[in-house]
Design an enzyme around this catalytic site. Structure first.
Site, PDB file in Angstrom:
ATOM      1  N   HIS A 381       0.799  -1.231   0.000  1.00 34.76           N
ATOM      2  CA  HIS A 381       0.000   0.000   0.000  1.00 34.76           C
ATOM      3  C   HIS A 381       0.826   1.273   0.000  1.00 34.76           C
ATOM      4  CE1 HIS A 381      -3.985  -1.838   0.879  1.00 34.76           C
ATOM      5  NE2 HIS A 381      -3.235  -2.790   1.413  1.00 34.76           N
ATOM      6  N   LYS A 573      -8.071  13.860   4.831  1.00 34.62           N
ATOM      7  CA  LYS A 573      -7.201  12.678   4.755  1.00 34.62           C
ATOM      8  C   LYS A 573      -6.200  12.804   5.897  1.00 34.62           C
ATOM      9  CE  LYS A 573      -6.029  14.034   0.486  1.00 34.62           C
ATOM     10  NZ  LYS A 573      -5.967  12.955  -0.463  1.00 34.62           N
ATOM     11  N   ARG A 574      -5.425  11.761   6.153  1.00 35.64           N
ATOM     12  CA  ARG A 574      -4.374  11.893   7.157  1.00 35.64           C
ATOM     13  C   ARG A 574      -3.456  13.056   6.795  1.00 35.64           C
ATOM     14  NH1 ARG A 574      -4.065   7.999  11.482  1.00 35.64           N
ATOM     15  NH2 ARG A 574      -2.045   8.975  11.879  1.00 35.64           N
ATOM     16  N   LYS A 579       1.235  14.450   1.285  1.00 34.00           N
ATOM     17  CA  LYS A 579      -0.123  14.769   0.807  1.00 34.00           C
ATOM     18  C   LYS A 579      -0.284  16.276   0.567  1.00 34.00           C
ATOM     19  CE  LYS A 579      -2.164  10.797   3.292  1.00 34.00           C
ATOM     20  NZ  LYS A 579      -2.815   9.937   2.285  1.00 34.00           N
ATOM     21  N   THR A 681      -8.337   6.762  -1.829  1.00 31.15           N
ATOM     22  CA  THR A 681      -9.689   6.233  -2.001  1.00 31.15           C
ATOM     23  C   THR A 681     -10.710   7.335  -1.720  1.00 31.15           C
ATOM     24  OG1 THR A 681      -9.390   5.337   0.227  1.00 31.15           O
ATOM     25  CG2 THR A 681      -9.310   3.779  -1.589  1.00 31.15           C
ATOM     26  N   LYS A 685     -14.486   8.651  -3.485  1.00 35.38           N
ATOM     27  CA  LYS A 685     -15.725   8.986  -2.774  1.00 35.38           C
ATOM     28  C   LYS A 685     -16.204  10.379  -3.174  1.00 35.38           C
ATOM     29  CE  LYS A 685     -13.795   6.160   0.879  1.00 35.38           C
ATOM     30  NZ  LYS A 685     -12.968   6.187   2.107  1.00 35.38           N
TER      31      LYS A 685
HETATM   32  C1  26W Z   1       3.423   0.328  10.295  1.00 39.53           C
HETATM   33  C2  26W Z   1       3.167   1.729   9.927  1.00 39.53           C
HETATM   34  C3  26W Z   1       2.268   1.806   8.765  1.00 39.53           C
HETATM   35  C4  26W Z   1       0.937   2.017   8.981  1.00 39.53           C
HETATM   36  C5  26W Z   1       0.080   2.098   7.911  1.00 39.53           C
HETATM   37  C6  26W Z   1       2.766   1.675   7.496  1.00 39.53           C
HETATM   38  C7  26W Z   1       1.922   1.750   6.441  1.00 39.53           C
HETATM   39  C8  26W Z   1       0.578   1.960   6.636  1.00 39.53           C
HETATM   40  C9  26W Z   1      -0.377   2.007   5.489  1.00 39.53           C
HETATM   41  C10 26W Z   1       0.198   1.312   4.301  1.00 39.53           C
HETATM   42  C11 26W Z   1      -0.753   3.402   5.178  1.00 39.53           C
HETATM   43  C12 26W Z   1      -1.958   3.479   4.307  1.00 39.53           C
HETATM   44  O1  26W Z   1      -3.062   3.525   4.779  1.00 39.53           O
HETATM   45  N1  26W Z   1      -1.745   3.533   2.993  1.00 39.53           N
HETATM   46  C13 26W Z   1      -2.806   3.902   2.092  1.00 39.53           C
HETATM   47  O2  26W Z   1      -3.480   2.753   1.628  1.00 39.53           O
HETATM   48  C14 26W Z   1      -4.608   3.115   0.852  1.00 39.53           C
HETATM   49  C15 26W Z   1      -5.340   1.856   0.484  1.00 39.53           C
HETATM   50  O3  26W Z   1      -4.624   1.110  -0.432  1.00 39.53           O
HETATM   51  C16 26W Z   1      -4.188   3.911  -0.370  1.00 39.53           C
HETATM   52  O4  26W Z   1      -5.328   4.339  -1.053  1.00 39.53           O
HETATM   53  C17 26W Z   1      -3.363   5.127   0.051  1.00 39.53           C
HETATM   54  O5  26W Z   1      -2.842   5.784  -1.090  1.00 39.53           O
HETATM   55  C18 26W Z   1      -2.236   4.701   0.950  1.00 39.53           C
HETATM   56  O6  26W Z   1      -1.537   5.827   1.463  1.00 39.53           O
END
Ligand code: 26W
Length: 859
Positions: A381, A573-574, A579, A681, A685
């Site tokens: 992701h 968004k976060r 971003k 995503t 929406k």
């Molecule tokens: C362990 C720390 C950590 C926590 C969360 C590392 C990575 C993440 C996720 C991969 C972050 C995340 O939510 N990524 C998002 O995933 C969405 C679903 O696929 C994408 O639409 C977003 O672009 C992406 O940032």
């Protein structure tokens, strides 16, 4: 349970020949029965009367009333999945952002109307009750919400599926904005009872941690490794129903809670160590205590590794138990289960399945490895290098000694093969190895995921290409056939029907039915309506209604009054530097400067709406929130601005707040540095709800633009390739600062303390970062962004053509339904097939059929 007879038409005939309806309180669907069931729960379950009941009690009683109506389907579905031959998709995810359950269950069951009437008849407003539910915030952002959309689509497509995760006692923190700063409050979502979950203590599973391993020989003289743990914890499952839209499928989300193992505590207690017994109990329960609030940056914390192993081990043992209940052995495990790894967080599962098959079930290594690879698939992701999970070997050894040995063995066998394929290529071996040898010796979870899976996918076309070219390049060269793209999607049930019932009604009315909710590709049939004035008026009226509702929410929650006729420009968004929320703030300052220079300038009034959480330890992100609010404080009440620009920061953005926000947006901000946002995503929406996008060629924006048409999308900025080239050529952000007057003014103002009187140093870290590094190329994209925003304003002046663009955006989003995404995963990765659920004894049109619940004596 009382059965009531009422004189309503139904298929049941009384002996006298008059038509009567006999409904059970647990399943009946008439208004009368729903009311009685609701009152029954209030009184007999909660012990409340109308005198003592709180709003929360009403919500709880109603939720139980609705849950009752899911149960036959749920039990039937689970029964059907026990049949050999029905392959079950298991979605392993450390995060699930499900959103509220009540509203969703009502629409999926088709009960929204009758329940609304039943509540009205009791003097209650259904919408108010729905609002009482606490958002189960068991995730950070996109990855967790994607998991929830996928579960919805799996159930709607009637695919046998389970979600497996952690029942965090504290979900994502509650965000407050105080004096412009983010303040975090613990999220006690379980404080009220949760009517949507059922605890299944009898299906608890023991998890080992710590200790050491020993080599032994079993009775047949076979060599065996035994893990002697230093402690064990118990994983207790809590099941939540996941109903499909208007079908009989109800899948399960199974979340594990950590509890102390009694046996273990008993030992301490017997040794006269009562306080140890109690403190060990607390330590065990820590494992499922809290969600780590980091998005994209792993914290190498011991507890986090324990969380991952805990839920993965419990889930795999659960699958094995289910498998062995109907099969003689585990030889065909991969034919019964497809396991999807939602990022690397559950990847320790690759080694754990090997341990379970080899150590606990006596399978030979090679056979176990084949099964493993056929079972697992891995979704990546993110490309951000800092997001790739690596665990220190030392930590693994301490917490999961047996798992470390297995990881070493997997790596050893894998590298032996690589050496055969590419003799002498030591660089390649070093890059492919699961173990990173330089620096602190560590385990690369992405490498383990790639090696242990038969499929690897990115989440949007560009993202997958970049994975192949960069992050996972060596694996791509090794196994090109393992790589897939699966562009993300979102569920139209929550993101159109629940969020925007007004728009849904328009669609169903014009299309003559609501089939579009199962198949968004029916929507383009409405395209000719863009030339129908009445349709366009109705479209605008719906948008206006949603904007007014949001304006009211904004007033109630921030005290800021906004003009619902202004352009609602939204970025939710976060908060993360990539971003580029800061770029949007720079645009606001630019507009502000234009108005200060010429207070009579003609500008399109805009309301800039921000929302999103920053990781509590992410200094820069928190400073960006503060700056946004500081700019708002100045702009919102400057007399020269005359209310033509407003800046709002919505506190505590969540799934349910998203449901209010997306339908009210005119403009969707998707402005990440190209190549950094894997998919996004939220962008989907917004578009589904008729917002136009101002965005870069990043993630799924590219595909959205392809679908809606470039003339209906405001594009700007460097491409991913240009970003890479700019950096390679030695990017110098100061060159832009030196040559662009408007940009220089903005940066100088941030630097000068204009937005933080009394604290002139406050925002200097942002300025320093922009001028010296500008990792995310805000300065390089600044002018293009300002120009794009000018085009947006120009376009908004022509409401007729804006409305057309809005309509076309919404009608052309079929590709971004998670139903499409899930159908692709099913056929290309999981080989999973629909299993329609028959309810012979349950026909929604004949709800009076008797419920048969056979009772057996427990063994
Ligand atoms: C362990 C720390 C950590 C926590 C969360 C590392 C990575 C993440 C996720 C991969 C972050 C995340 O939510 N990524 C998002 O995933 C969405 C679903 O696929 C994408 O639409 C977003 O672009 C992406 O940032």
């Amino acid at each position: 349970m009382t059965n009531a007879a009422s004189l309503e038409p139904s298929s049941a005939m009384s002996s006298s020949g008059a038509s009567i309806r006999v409904e059970d309180d647990r399943t009946g669907l008439s208004i009368e029965t729903l009311r009685r069931a609701f009152a029954d729960h209030l009184f007999f379950l909660l012990g409340k009367t109308d005198r003592s009941a709180t709003a929360a009690d009403y919500y709880t009683s109603l939720s139980y009333t609705v849950r009752d109506r899911l149960l036959r389907r749920w039990m039937k579905t689970q029964e059907a999945y026990r049949n050999p031959g029905n392959k079950v998709v298991c979605y392993l995810s450390a995060e699930f952002l499900m959103g509220r359950h009540l509203g969703n269950s009502l629409i999926n069951l088709g009960l929204h109307k009758p329940v609304q009437e039943a509540m009205e008849a009791s003097g209650l407003e259904l919408d108010d009750l729905i609002e009482i539910e606490r958002d189960p915030g068991l995730g950070n952002g996109g990855l967790g919400r994607l998991a929830a959309c996928f579960l919805d689509s799996l159930a709607t497509l009637q695919i046998p599926a389970m979600g497996y995760g952690i029942r965090y006692e504290f979900g994502i923190f509650h965000q407050m904005i105080q004096n412009g700063w983010q303040v975090e409050i613990p999220d006690q979502w379980l404080k009220l009872q949760n009517p949507w979950e059922i605890m299944r203590r009898e299906e608890s599973i023991e998890i080992k941690l710590g200790g050491h391993t020993e080599s032994q020989h079993d009775e047949k003289g076979q060599h065996r490794v035994v893990w002697i743990p230093s402690r064990t914890v118990v994983a207790v499952p809590y099941d939540t129903p996941v109903p499909g839209y208007r079908n009989n499928t109800v899948n399960t989300l199974r979340l594990w809670k950590a509890e102390a193992s009694n046996e273990f505590n008993f030992d301490a207690f017997n040794a006269g160590n009562y306080d140890r017994a109690v403190s060990d109990k607390l330590t065990s329960e820590n494992i499922s205590k809290v969600l780590y609030p980091n998005d994209n940056t792993p914290q190498g914390r011991e507890l986090r590794l324990e969380q991952q192993y805990f839920f993965v081990s419990a889930s795999l043992q659960d699958m094995i138990r289910r498998h062995l209940a109907v099969h003689p052995n585990l030889d065909n495990f991969h034919e019964q289960f497809a396991i999807q790894l939602n990022d690397t967080h559950p990847t320790v599962g690759v080694a754990e399945l090997m341990r379970l098959l080899v150590d606990e079930h006596g399978m030979y290594w090679d056979q176990a490895w084949t099964i493993c690879q056929k079972t697992f698939a891995y979704t990546n992701h993110t490309l951000l290098p800092e997001a790739l999970e690596r665990w220190p070997v030392e930590l693994f050894e301490r917490v999961l000694p047996r798992i470390l040995e297995i990881v070493y063995e997997i790596n050893h066998q894998f590298l032996e093969q690589v050496a055969k394929w590419y003799p002498g290529d030591e660089g390649l071996m070093r890059r492919l190895s699961i173990i990173q040898e330089d620096g602190e010796k560590s385990i690369r979870m992405a490498n383990l995921a790639c090696i242990g899976s038969h499929a690897i996918n990115g989440v949007a076309a560009l993202h997958t290409e970049l994975l192949k070219q960069s992050t996972l390049r060596d694996f791509y060269q090794l196994w090109p056939e393992k790589f897939f793209n699966k562009t993300n999607g979102v569920t139209p049930r929550r993101w159109i029907l629940l969020s925007n019932p007004e728009l849904s009604e328009l669609y169903s009315e014009k299309l003559g039915n609501d089939d579009w909710l199962h198949d968004l590709s029916l929507l383009p049939q409405l395209e000719p309506q863009v030339n129908d004035g009445a349709f366009c008026d109705r479209w605008r009226a719906i948008k206006q209604t949603k904007k007014q509702a949001l304006a009211e929410y904004i007033l109630n929650h921030t005290g800021i009054e906004v003009d619902s006729n202004s352009l609602f420009d939204v970025q939710v968004k976060r908060i993360h530097e990539y971003k580029r929320q800061l770029l949007a703030v720079m645009e606001i300052i630019t507009l502000y400067n234009r108005l200060k220079a010429n207070p009579n300038a003609e500008i399109v009034p805009r309301t800039f709406i921000f929302g999103g959480k920053a990781a509590p330890g992410y200094f820069m992100a928190k400073l960006i929130i503060k700056l946004t609010n500081a700019v708002g404080a100045l702009v919102n009440c400057d007399p020269d601005v005359r209310g033509r620009i407003k800046v709002v920061y919505l506190p505590n953005f969540s799934v349910s707040l998203g449901q209010r926000v997306y339908p009210a947006a005119d403009l969707s901000e998707q402005i990440s540095t190209a190549g950094k946002e894997a998919s996004g995503t939220g962008n989907m929406k917004f578009s589904m709800n008729g917002a136009l996008t101002v965005g870069t060629l990043d993630g799924a924006n590219i595909e959205i633009r392809e679908e809606v048409g470039e003339e209906n999308f405001f594009l700007f900025g460097l491409t991913a390739q240009e970003v890479a080239d700019t950096k390679a050529a030695g990017y110098r952000p100061r060159d832009y600062y030196d040559t662009n007057t408007a940009l220089r003014q903005v940066i100088d103002q941030i630097d000068s303390g204009l937005f933080c009187p009394g604290e002139p140093e406050l925002f200097k870290p942002l300025v320093e970062s922009l001028l010296n590094e500008d990792t995310y190329l805000l300065l390089a994209d600044y002018q293009a962004y300002v120009d794009a925003q000018d085009r947006v304003s120009e376009a908004y002046k022509d409401q007729t053509s804006w409305t057309k663009m809005s309509i076309l955006n919404a009608l052309r989003t079929a590709k971004f339904s998670s139903d499409r995404t899930i159908a692709e995963y099913c056929s290309e990765i999981w080989d999973a097939k629909a299993v329609p659920i028959e309810l012979q004894d349950y026909n929604p049109d004949r709800p009076n059929a008797p419920l048969r619940v056979p009772i057996r004596r427990a063994n």
